[in-house]
Scaffold this active site. Structure first.
Site, PDB file in Angstrom:
ATOM      1  N   ASP A 496       0.800  -1.227   0.000  1.00  0.00           N
ATOM      2  CA  ASP A 496       0.000   0.000   0.000  1.00  0.00           C
ATOM      3  C   ASP A 496       0.828   1.269   0.000  1.00  0.00           C
ATOM      4  O   ASP A 496       0.317   2.338  -0.323  1.00  0.00           O
ATOM      5  CB  ASP A 496      -0.819   0.048   1.308  1.00  0.00           C
ATOM      6  CG  ASP A 496      -2.081  -0.771   1.218  1.00  0.00           C
ATOM      7  OD1 ASP A 496      -2.608  -0.922   0.107  1.00  0.00           O
ATOM      8  OD2 ASP A 496      -2.542  -1.246   2.276  1.00  0.00           O
TER       9      ASP A 496
HETATM   10  C1  GLC Z   1      -1.796  -4.074   5.286  1.00  0.00           C
HETATM   11  C2  GLC Z   1      -3.030  -4.041   4.409  1.00  0.00           C
HETATM   12  C3  GLC Z   1      -2.829  -4.916   3.186  1.00  0.00           C
HETATM   13  C4  GLC Z   1      -1.549  -4.554   2.472  1.00  0.00           C
HETATM   14  C5  GLC Z   1      -0.374  -4.619   3.426  1.00  0.00           C
HETATM   15  C6  GLC Z   1       0.926  -4.183   2.786  1.00  0.00           C
HETATM   16  O1  GLC Z   1      -1.641  -5.346   5.831  1.00  0.00           O
HETATM   17  O2  GLC Z   1      -4.169  -4.474   5.131  1.00  0.00           O
HETATM   18  O3  GLC Z   1      -3.911  -4.783   2.311  1.00  0.00           O
HETATM   19  O4  GLC Z   1      -1.379  -5.434   1.400  1.00  0.00           O
HETATM   20  O5  GLC Z   1      -0.640  -3.764   4.520  1.00  0.00           O
HETATM   21  O6  GLC Z   1       0.973  -2.829   2.499  1.00  0.00           O
END
Ligand code: GLC
Length: 805
Positions: A496
């Site tokens: 993210d």
């Molecule tokens: C958090 C989010 C997930 C994402 C991960 C890496 O766990 O819930 O959707 O893929 O972060 O950024």
């Protein structure tokens, strides 16, 4: 060595024996329909259906752990020289010294046992299946040499249902909060509470199975001295009875005075305390009357246990390693079920104030870990997920499961950045494929499900079969590529926090697309859709070639190209030179030729592995860079910036098993196994019975510190890695594949698996001490010429004897 508790495998519990855990340790009770969590000192956060808009208890996570948090019980005994000794069997908030303290973290319940001031108190907290009431079953035993007269005072503090308004509007909220009394005769009473506008449609209630001799509903009156009395020593508990104030505004609580009377030495008294929500009290009466009876409480508790029995009995393993068994048999499937149910709504880290709801990406992966135990719930969730897929094949990032309104998450935040995530929709393909492999429910592919877009009267613009939904998902990525022909990153992919300007490309999404295509190719062949299979095979091959042409850095694979076509995750970069997902996923997608796969995985081992788990990337970025976005908001070693992001660890384990390296896969499994963290708990700090989302990496001075326990994709993927790839019993469309990849030192293991209604007792021996390879399989004593055990579907027990070699 400090410990705060131990595992009790026979009881399927973790027993906390010291309430002063390094951070709060919680357990989940009930479900999103009605439920929440209870911490190790009895504080409860409870909501119904939506923690943002129908929250019941005012649990403030930021307060120090010694403070009252929304719910507690007090006990009271008269002192020889007048007045009362007041103490909580939950330790908090009175912090009374105890002779014994245990919080048994069980499956869907917590049982507290404490001994202090000559009383033993046992409190079992749970929510009966499908009910909207928290039951606290209390037993108080007199351990002293003389009789003791005991009062029990359960307390709850309410929040406004709109949890955020409670925090940011101190004008409207307090004016509206009111409490009510329902007298039932013979001292039996129910207290209820609602904001004024909800009083005729939704009430919280609090009651007990004993006469309530007095009560209080106003926090200030309960604490006394205009609120300067404290939760540790509430002023009103100095008097024989409570003040019977009915709050007309302000901070509403419910406190019940229950006189347990004189308890002779060695004898006990029991009480049941109920906290629920109902449209009106009349409606709740049957439930209240039922659970006032201790035998009904026992029955409901046994029903709850039966539910967990049936969920866990789908797979039970016996390996040479106790820490592995306890995770795979109890704690990991529990975490998978909890994670699928709660998504990322509510935990000590996801506070549930906002409108985020469920995530497309997260829930799709949660389904993969939970579907064997909960196939019906999984199918229902998959159906919801596909309803928020758009006609062009992409998906809404998040949605509210009550209203089915979607949103784009953080991708909406910046005008000049793309407003979609490049990976979301592809996870749906993996989730549906897993569902079909587990259940054989191929009719699901023909089920018609609307796409997300609606017309002016909220009617869907287009409805299509699940099979079409899946094809649209890969269509979207196929048509959405950048300058190297790789999938555009959008706002972000799985990670993210790497948010690059428009035009960047994602290798992760390329690999996820590859995996999704492989699933669809197999499925199309199975369904006899030859042309589709051919088309997808071409797409797969083309992406594979592209990745290998442009994304091999020399010793490992690249992770992104930015908008200028510059690589990230390359030896040329100063920071973020190598990313874990960029190495594991080429193996999962099947894009990496063996020689590159091994080199890339060795690079992970040499540059990214630590004894606390594999870091997500290295070296960490060392300052905020608006062009890269979220990843650079963290100090080096934290979260996505070089931290140990556990979710990505099982992908490396799976990749290692694909390359046949069972010793290494197992090493990676054990180094993040929470059950092993009991030994280093003062560094790790979080619950040793669930996976956390992240552990600080070795660039951070607090290396080894875990946070964000419970609601993480780590649950699903470690469960899959452990069962399907290390132990290697893996559902496929036509049966159960037997493909173990274990530590060479193991002499074998066994596994009981219920698959499509039929039980398989699988016994594996490893006489030659190999990691991988099956030399023979007998099914019910007959030689099987393949490693795929047929789905017999006859409801019988079948014995499978596997010899590795
Ligand atoms: C958090 C989010 C997930 C994402 C991960 C890496 O766990 O819930 O959707 O893929 O972060 O950024």
């Amino acid at each position: 060595m400090t410990t705060y508790g131990h595992f009790d495998d026979a009881a399927r519990e973790y027993v906390i024996t010291n309430p002063q855990t390094p951070v709060k340790w919680i357990n989940y009770i009930g479900s999103l329909a009605f439920g929440g969590f209870v911490d190790q000192t009895g504080g409860m956060l409870i909501c119904r259906q939506d923690p943002a808009l129908n929250r019941i208890t005012k649990y403030l996570t930021q307060d120090p752990p010694s403070e009252f948090r929304a719910t507690t019980l007090y006990l009271r005994t008269p002192k020889a020289d007048g007045g009362y000794a007041v103490f909580s069997p939950f330790y908090v908030p009175t912090l009374t010294p105890f002779d014994r303290y245990e919080c048994h973290v069980g499956l869907g319940y917590s049982t507290f046992l404490s001994e202090m001031n000559g009383l033993r108190t046992e409190v079992r907290v749970f929510i009966p299946n499908e009910k909207k009431v928290v039951v606290q079953a209390v037993r108080v035993t007199n351990l002293a040499d003389e009789d003791q007269t005991v009062d029990l005072v359960p307390v709850v503090e309410y929040t406004h249902p709109d949890a955020l308004k409670q925090l940011n509007n101190a004008d409207w909220v307090p004016q509206t909060m009111q409490s009510y009394l329902h007298e039932e005769g013979d001292g039996m009473k129910i207290l209820s509470q609602a904001p004024f506008m909800f009083k005729d449609i939704q009430r919280n209630y609090f009651t007990a199975n004993l006469p309530i001799s007095s009560f209080e509903t106003d926090r200030r009156a309960f604490l006394g001295d205009n609120g300067y009395g404290s939760w540790a020593s509430p002023g009103s508990l100095g008097a024989e009875e409570l003040g019977e104030g009915l709050a007309l505004r302000g901070d509403n609580i419910a406190a019940l005075m229950l006189h347990l009377g004189k308890i002779p030495t060695g004898e006990n008294r029991i009480a049941v305390v109920l906290l629920g929500q109902t449209a009106n009290i009349e409606k709740a009466l049957p439930t209240i009357q039922r659970f006032r009876k201790p035998e009904e409480v026992e029955q409901a508790f046994s029903d709850l246990n039966d539910d967990w029995d049936s969920l866990l009995s789908v797979t039970q393993v016996k390996t040479p390693v106790a820490d592995l068994d306890r995770m795979l048999n109890i704690h990991n499937p529990r975490q998978c079920a909890i994670t699928m149910n709660w998504s990322r709504y509510l935990s000590l880290y996801q506070l549930g104030f906002g409108a985020r709801g469920m995530g497309f990406r997260d829930s799709s992966q949660d389904v993969m870990g939970a579907l064997a135990g909960s196939p019906k719930e999984s199918k229902a969730l998959l159906t919801k997920l596909l309803r928020v897929q758009k006609r062009n094949g992409s998906a809404m990032h998040q949605f509210n499961p009550l209203t089915m309104v979607g949103n784009m998450g953080d991708a909406g935040a910046e005008e000049d950045r793309p407003h979609y995530y490049s990976d979301d929709h592809l996870w749906g393909v993996l989730a549906v494929a897993s569902y079909l492999k587990e259940t054989g429910d191929f009719e699901f592919l023909d089920q018609e499900i609307p796409f997300y877009e609606k017309d002016k009267v909220e009617q869907p613009l287009e409805t299509e079969t699940v099979w079409e939904h899946l094809q649209r998902a890969v269509d979207f990525t196929q048509g959405n590529t950048g300058q190297h022909g790789l999938p555009l990153l959008g706002f972000a992919d799985w990670n993210d926090t790497v948010n690059l300007p428009n035009g960047a490309e994602s290798l992760f999404t390329a690999h996820l697309y590859g995996w999704a295509l492989k699933e669809l190719i197999t499925l199309a062949e199975l369904l006899g859709k030859k042309r589709v299979a051919e088309k997808f095979t071409k797409w797969y091959q083309a992406m594979k070639d592209r990745v290998n042409d442009v994304a091999w850095d020399g010793d490992w694979y690249l992770r992104y190209f930015d908008h200028n076509g510059e690589p990230l995750g390359s030896s040329q970069n100063k920071h973020g030179q190598i990313y874990t997902n960029a190495q594991s996923w080429p193996v999962l997608s099947g894009f990496a030729p063996d020689e590159r796969a091994l080199r890339a995985l060795d690079a992970v081992h040499n540059r990214l592995n630590t004894n606390n788990g594999i870091k997500l990337s290295t070296p960490g970025y060392d300052g905020f860079d608006p062009e890269k976005g979220g990843v650079t908001t963290y100090p080096s070693g934290a979260k996505e910036n070089g931290g140990i992001f556990l979710h990505a660890n099982p992908w490396v384990m799976i990749a290692e098993t694909k390359m046949g390296r069972g010793d290494r896969a197992y090493q990676y499994y054990q180094q993040i196994n929470p059950a092993k963290k009991n030994a280093v708990i003062n560094v790790f700090e979080c619950e040793p019975y669930v996976y956390p989302q992240n552990i600080l990496g070795d660039e951070h001075p607090q290396f080894g510190l875990a946070r964000n326990s419970w609601l993480t994709g780590t649950a699903s993927w470690t469960y899959q890695a452990g069962l399907q790839y290390i132990l290697g019993v893996r559902p496929e469309y036509e049966g159960l594949r037997i493909d173990p990849c274990i530590p060479s030192g193991w002499e074998g293991f066994s596994l009981m698996r219920r698959f499509r209604g039929t039980d398989y007792q699988i016994n594996v021996t490893n006489p030659a001490g190999v990691c991988k390879g099956v030399s023979s399989i007998l099914v019910d004593g007959e030689v099987l010429q393949s490693t795929l055990i047929p789905a017999f579907g006859d409801g019988e027990l079948h014995t499978v004897d596997v010899v590795m070699g």
